[in-house]
Design a protein around this motif. Structure first.
Motif, PDB file in Angstrom:
ATOM      1  N   LYS A   1       0.823  -1.207   0.000  1.00  0.00           N
ATOM      2  CA  LYS A   1       0.000   0.000   0.000  1.00  0.00           C
ATOM      3  C   LYS A   1       0.857   1.256   0.000  1.00  0.00           C
ATOM      4  CE  LYS A   1      -4.100  -1.972   2.226  1.00  0.00           C
ATOM      5  NZ  LYS A   1      -5.035  -1.882   3.388  1.00  0.00           N
ATOM      6  N   ALA A   2       1.943   1.239   0.753  1.00  0.00           N
ATOM      7  CA  ALA A   2       2.840   2.396   0.748  1.00  0.00           C
ATOM      8  C   ALA A   2       3.472   2.604  -0.623  1.00  0.00           C
ATOM      9  CB  ALA A   2       3.925   2.209   1.808  1.00  0.00           C
ATOM     10  N   ASP A   3       3.784   1.506  -1.319  1.00  0.00           N
ATOM     11  CA  ASP A   3       4.359   1.626  -2.662  1.00  0.00           C
ATOM     12  C   ASP A   3       3.345   2.197  -3.645  1.00  0.00           C
ATOM     13  OD1 ASP A   3       6.251   1.348  -4.699  1.00  0.00           O
ATOM     14  OD2 ASP A   3       5.536  -0.659  -5.212  1.00  0.00           O
ATOM     15  N   GLU A   4       2.086   1.798  -3.526  1.00  0.00           N
ATOM     16  CA  GLU A   4       1.054   2.340  -4.403  1.00  0.00           C
ATOM     17  C   GLU A   4       0.754   3.809  -4.108  1.00  0.00           C
ATOM     18  OE1 GLU A   4      -2.248  -0.214  -3.804  1.00  0.00           O
ATOM     19  OE2 GLU A   4      -1.369  -1.922  -4.903  1.00  0.00           O
ATOM     20  N   ARG A   5       0.936   4.202  -2.866  1.00  0.00           N
ATOM     21  CA  ARG A   5       0.621   5.582  -2.486  1.00  0.00           C
ATOM     22  C   ARG A   5       1.753   6.536  -2.816  1.00  0.00           C
ATOM     23  NH1 ARG A   5      -1.484   5.973   3.483  1.00  0.00           N
ATOM     24  NH2 ARG A   5      -2.915   4.479   2.498  1.00  0.00           N
ATOM     25  N   HIS A   6       2.995   6.067  -2.745  1.00  0.00           N
ATOM     26  CA  HIS A   6       4.153   6.930  -2.971  1.00  0.00           C
ATOM     27  C   HIS A   6       4.882   6.449  -4.233  1.00  0.00           C
ATOM     28  CE1 HIS A   6       3.650   8.741   1.022  1.00  0.00           C
ATOM     29  NE2 HIS A   6       3.458   7.519   1.480  1.00  0.00           N
ATOM     30  N   HIS A   7       4.443   6.942  -5.367  1.00  0.00           N
ATOM     31  CA  HIS A   7       5.064   6.551  -6.630  1.00  0.00           C
ATOM     32  C   HIS A   7       6.389   7.279  -6.870  1.00  0.00           C
ATOM     33  CE1 HIS A   7       1.520   4.305  -7.930  1.00  0.00           C
ATOM     34  NE2 HIS A   7       0.766   5.318  -7.504  1.00  0.00           N
TER      35      HIS A   7
ATOM     36  N   PRO B   1      11.021   4.469  -5.006  1.00  0.00           N
ATOM     37  CA  PRO B   1      10.916   3.008  -5.120  1.00  0.00           C
ATOM     38  C   PRO B   1      11.279   2.272  -3.836  1.00  0.00           C
ATOM     39  CG  PRO B   1      12.991   3.732  -6.064  1.00  0.00           C
ATOM     40  CD  PRO B   1      12.288   4.975  -5.578  1.00  0.00           C
ATOM     41  N   LEU B   2      11.403   2.989  -2.723  1.00  0.00           N
ATOM     42  CA  LEU B   2      11.889   2.378  -1.483  1.00  0.00           C
ATOM     43  C   LEU B   2      10.980   1.252  -1.019  1.00  0.00           C
ATOM     44  CD1 LEU B   2      13.798   2.290   0.948  1.00  0.00           C
ATOM     45  CD2 LEU B   2      12.397   4.067   2.009  1.00  0.00           C
ATOM     46  N   TRP B   3       9.672   1.500  -0.997  1.00  0.00           N
ATOM     47  CA  TRP B   3       8.756   0.497  -0.440  1.00  0.00           C
ATOM     48  C   TRP B   3       8.695  -0.742  -1.323  1.00  0.00           C
ATOM     49  CZ3 TRP B   3       8.365   2.306   4.103  1.00  0.00           C
ATOM     50  CH2 TRP B   3       8.294   3.682   4.332  1.00  0.00           C
ATOM     51  N   GLY B   4       8.754  -0.551  -2.614  1.00  0.00           N
ATOM     52  CA  GLY B   4       8.796  -1.713  -3.498  1.00  0.00           C
ATOM     53  C   GLY B   4      10.079  -2.512  -3.351  1.00  0.00           C
ATOM     54  N   LEU B   5      11.201  -1.828  -3.139  1.00  0.00           N
ATOM     55  CA  LEU B   5      12.465  -2.542  -2.942  1.00  0.00           C
ATOM     56  C   LEU B   5      12.505  -3.261  -1.599  1.00  0.00           C
ATOM     57  CD1 LEU B   5      14.936   0.148  -4.357  1.00  0.00           C
ATOM     58  CD2 LEU B   5      14.239  -1.980  -5.446  1.00  0.00           C
ATOM     59  N   LEU B   6      11.871  -2.678  -0.585  1.00  0.00           N
ATOM     60  CA  LEU B   6      11.844  -3.345   0.721  1.00  0.00           C
ATOM     61  C   LEU B   6      11.036  -4.637   0.679  1.00  0.00           C
ATOM     62  CD1 LEU B   6      11.461  -0.356   3.207  1.00  0.00           C
ATOM     63  CD2 LEU B   6      13.461  -1.814   2.877  1.00  0.00           C
ATOM     64  N   ARG B   7      10.102  -4.749  -0.242  1.00  0.00           N
ATOM     65  CA  ARG B   7       9.328  -5.985  -0.354  1.00  0.00           C
ATOM     66  C   ARG B   7      10.201  -7.161  -0.770  1.00  0.00           C
ATOM     67  NH1 ARG B   7       4.331  -5.744  -4.011  1.00  0.00           N
ATOM     68  NH2 ARG B   7       4.092  -7.797  -3.018  1.00  0.00           N
ATOM     69  N   ARG B   8      11.364  -6.879  -1.387  1.00  0.00           N
ATOM     70  CA  ARG B   8      12.271  -7.969  -1.742  1.00  0.00           C
ATOM     71  C   ARG B   8      12.878  -8.643  -0.520  1.00  0.00           C
ATOM     72  NH1 ARG B   8      15.839  -5.033  -6.529  1.00  0.00           N
ATOM     73  NH2 ARG B   8      14.077  -4.453  -7.909  1.00  0.00           N
ATOM     74  N   ALA B   9      12.787  -7.982   0.632  1.00  0.00           N
ATOM     75  CA  ALA B   9      13.372  -8.526   1.853  1.00  0.00           C
ATOM     76  C   ALA B   9      12.380  -9.344   2.676  1.00  0.00           C
ATOM     77  CB  ALA B   9      13.937  -7.389   2.711  1.00  0.00           C
ATOM     78  N   ARG B  10      11.220  -9.698   2.104  1.00  0.00           N
ATOM     79  CA  ARG B  10      10.220 -10.396   2.914  1.00  0.00           C
ATOM     80  C   ARG B  10      10.652 -11.817   3.280  1.00  0.00           C
ATOM     81  NH1 ARG B  10       8.051  -9.544  -2.163  1.00  0.00           N
ATOM     82  NH2 ARG B  10       7.664 -11.401  -3.459  1.00  0.00           N
ATOM     83  N   ILE B  11      11.423 -12.473   2.413  1.00  0.00           N
ATOM     84  CA  ILE B  11      11.864 -13.840   2.737  1.00  0.00           C
ATOM     85  C   ILE B  11      12.854 -13.839   3.902  1.00  0.00           C
ATOM     86  CG2 ILE B  11      13.068 -15.865   1.852  1.00  0.00           C
ATOM     87  CD1 ILE B  11      11.827 -15.358  -0.841  1.00  0.00           C
ATOM     88  N   PRO B  12      13.948 -13.051   3.860  1.00  0.00           N
ATOM     89  CA  PRO B  12      14.821 -13.030   5.050  1.00  0.00           C
ATOM     90  C   PRO B  12      14.107 -12.473   6.282  1.00  0.00           C
ATOM     91  CG  PRO B  12      15.486 -11.348   3.466  1.00  0.00           C
ATOM     92  CD  PRO B  12      14.501 -12.237   2.774  1.00  0.00           C
TER      93      PRO B  12
END
Length: 374
Positions: A31-37, A40-51
């Protein structure tokens, strides 16, 4: 019954709680990524969901596995395994978060300066890439050291290792001299602005674009899509051409060998017309001059300009092809010719021209040549 339910509740509860927290965190980041176009910080942080989920699961199991009473005789081994997983996943998470922050900062910088100062953007990109490699290496070393310190035997051997650190450092420095020199050369390239990712360079006679820079090697992609991998110490110890240094604008030359009767002034006018119809020409300058002569031809040189190395190649081949085609159609006499006429032989002793031998080697007589003695 209790021996079965307790492990299921503890282990299953830890896994379910991990999945719920991970799902909720990923939902908030989405939601933060969709709100703040704009970032790209929030979209890049989603890559860390597995660790991130590994850290949560390992931490929950590490704190509750004693209550589960699973394999009580192997409690120490299970606890150490969970600790190692926790340390490794935490290091992975730190690297992913650091990469997201650095990539976001670089994206903002590149977006703001891509049009005004592209050379500066390539320099920052090179520095950021090398900094991330250093951060990853440091975090990895710290994680491995922390894992080793969980073993009592390693803690006991720490004193002896520190005592021999000086000798080992000298031996390692001698053994890894070339590696260390490449690492220092990598830092020198990154912060000395010698060569950057995306620069057009010429090394060992090969023309290409810098595709990758690491702490130890550099990859150049040539015009025919080959990859040349070279140690970074090459660029600090040997001369090389960097066509992107300062400004990418370039001046190129085109040579023709034409007959002495070639219309040079008309060729200048034709060069101007060719360049006006060539999109790759930047309009800065052009010139055509006679630079050399031989017994049969003269050398004509054209100077053309373009905004970068790719366009200067396009301009040169276009000018060369169009000029030759124009000379062949409009002024064919201006093209170089090979003289196939027989060379005149010096006269004989009697003053008459020396006859050429026939095909069988016998001398040929001219009809008007008188016989000897008359």
């Amino acid at each position: 019954m209790e021996n079965i339910l307790r492990p299921l509740i503890v282990v299953g509860g830890s896994v379910i709680l991990t999945l719920l927290i991970g799902w909720a965190t990923d939902l908030l980041l989405r939601k933060a990524d969709e709100r703040h176009h704009e970032t790209p910080l929030w979209g890049l942080l989603r890559r860390a969901r597995i660790p991130y989920q590994l850290v949560l699961c390992a931490a929950l199991l590490r704190g509750s596995y004693v209550e589960a009473q699973v394999f009580p005789s192997h409690r120490a081994g299970i606890g150490r395994t969970l600790t190692l997983v926790l340390i490794g996943s935490a290091a992975w998470l730190v690297i992913r978060i650091a990469a997201a922050i650095v990539e976001t900062s670089y994206s903002r910088y590149a977006h703001a300066r891509a049009q005004r100062d592209p050379a500066r953007v390539r320099r920052v990109r090179t520095q950021v890439s090398l900094i991330m490699r250093v951060v990853s290496a440091v975090v990895g070393v710290v994680a491995v050291a922390s894992m080793l310190l969980t073993f009592p035997e390693m803690r006991a051997a720490g004193a002896s290792l520190l005592a021999s650190a000086g000798v080992l450092g000298i031996v390692a420095g001698i053994a890894a001299q070339s590696t260390l020199s490449n690492m220092f050369a990598g830092f020198q390239i990154a912060f000395g602005d010698m060569v950057r990712m995306g620069d057009t360079v010429v090394v060992d006679g090969e023309w290409g674009t810098v595709e990758e820079i690491t702490l130890t090697f550099l990859t150049v992609r040539t015009w025919d899509e080959r990859r040349i991998t070279m140690p970074v110490s090459y660029f600090t110890s040997k001369p090389f051409e960097n066509w992107s240094r300062g400004t990418p604008q370039m001046t190129g030359t085109v040579f023709w060998h034409v007959d002495h009767s070639a219309p040079v002034e008309a060729m200048r006018e034709r060069l101007r017309d060719i360049l006006r119809d060539c999109p790759a020409w930047d309009g800065r300058a052009y010139n055509l001059s006679v630079t050399d002569t031989t017994a049969n031809t003269m050398q004509v040189r054209a100077l053309v300009t373009a905004k970068d190395a790719d366009d200067i190649w396009t301009v040169r081949v276009e000018v060369r092809e169009q000029m030759i085609r124009w000379l062949a159609d409009e002024h064919p006499y201006a093209l170089p010719r090979v003289n196939t006429a027989d060379a005149a032989l010096p006269p004989g002793r009697d003053g008459f021209p020396r006859p050429r031998p026939t095909s069988d080697g016998a001398p040929r007589r001219f009809p008007e040549q008188p016989a000897k003695g008359l």
